[in-house]
Design an enzyme around this catalytic site. Structure first.
Site, short mmCIF file in Angstrom:
data_model
loop_
_atom_site.label_atom_id
_atom_site.label_comp_id
_atom_site.label_asym_id
_atom_site.label_seq_id
_atom_site.Cartn_x
_atom_site.Cartn_y
_atom_site.Cartn_z
N GLU A 115 -1.28 -1.44 -4.62
CA GLU A 115 -2.50 -0.65 -4.77
C GLU A 115 -2.20 0.54 -5.67
O GLU A 115 -1.21 1.25 -5.48
CB GLU A 115 -2.99 -0.17 -3.40
CG GLU A 115 -4.33 0.50 -3.46
CD GLU A 115 -4.91 0.80 -2.09
OE1 GLU A 115 -5.21 1.98 -1.85
OE2 GLU A 115 -5.05 -0.13 -1.29
N ASP A 131 0.89 -1.16 0.00
CA ASP A 131 0.00 0.00 0.00
C ASP A 131 0.93 1.21 0.00
O ASP A 131 1.52 1.54 1.03
CB ASP A 131 -0.90 -0.01 1.24
CG ASP A 131 -1.81 1.22 1.30
OD1 ASP A 131 -2.22 1.71 0.23
OD2 ASP A 131 -2.10 1.67 2.42
N ASP A 165 -2.56 0.65 6.96
CA ASP A 165 -1.74 0.60 5.74
C ASP A 165 -1.22 -0.83 5.54
O ASP A 165 -1.12 -1.31 4.41
CB ASP A 165 -0.55 1.56 5.84
CG ASP A 165 -0.98 2.97 6.23
OD1 ASP A 165 -1.26 3.75 5.33
OD2 ASP A 165 -1.04 3.24 7.44
#
Length: 189
Positions: free
Chosen positions: A74, A14, A149
């Site tokens: 992501e 992330d 996260d």
């Protein structure tokens, strides 16, 4: 770290330039399990370029420690703040460069796709995604990261497992009618 024959390790990221989440998902006998997850906290580093350097170094060290073959990352979402988007894109690019440096496959997933894959709801909250990951992967509550996260990174890795674990077929269908038409011998009417 010992490796099992047929084992597959997927790294999830992330991206972020203040906090970057990471995870390692181990697949053995087609069963996913958590290998590691955490965050790279960059808030104490004031210089943006020093942060990017730290992302590159830490990503490489995680790759060298766990030996994943694939990176699920992501994709940045479009926001209103252009400067934030630029910094996020740089952080993502540096993490991707580290993976490319180690000859890893890279796949990007939109946040909506990750949420859909994990919860079935593209508008699920980060907390809902984290709880669903905990249940799917049987992670004890005390082993969950407080920073979302990390669980977002784990969501990217599990989404990648789901997307790449489908049986291979050369048939493509445009809907149920097309499926029935191409599989008349297998459909009971």
């Amino acid at each position: 770290m010992t490796f099992v024959a047929g084992e597959r390790i997927i790294m999830g990221i992330d991206p972020g330039t203040t906090v970057m989440g990471y995870s390692m998902l181990r697949i053995v006998n087609n069963r996913p399990s958590l290998l590691a997850m955490g965050v790279i906290d960059l808030r104490k580093i004031s210089d943006h370029y020093d942060r990017l350097h730290r992302i590159f170094e830490r990503t490489l060290s995680l790759i060298d420690e766990f030996h994943p073959a694939e990176l699920a990352i992501e994709a940045p979402f479009f926001g209103k703040n252009v400067q934030s988007m630029l910094k996020l894109g740089r952080g993502q690019g540096v993490a991707m460069a580290a993976a490319l440096h180690r000859n890893m496959e890279i796949t990007e997933y939109a946040p909506l796709k990750i949420k859909m894959a994990i919860t079935g709801n593209g508008k699920a909250s980060k907390e809902q995604v984290a709880e669903m990951l905990r249940r799917i992967l049987n992670i004890p509550a005390e082993d969950m990261q407080s920073r979302l996260d990390a669980t977002d990174a784990l969501g990217a890795a599990l989404c990648h497992f789901y997307q790449t674990n489908r049986p291979v077929t050369d048939k493509k269908y445009r809907g149920w009618k097309d499926f029935v038409e191409k599989n008349k011998d297998k459909v009971v009417r």
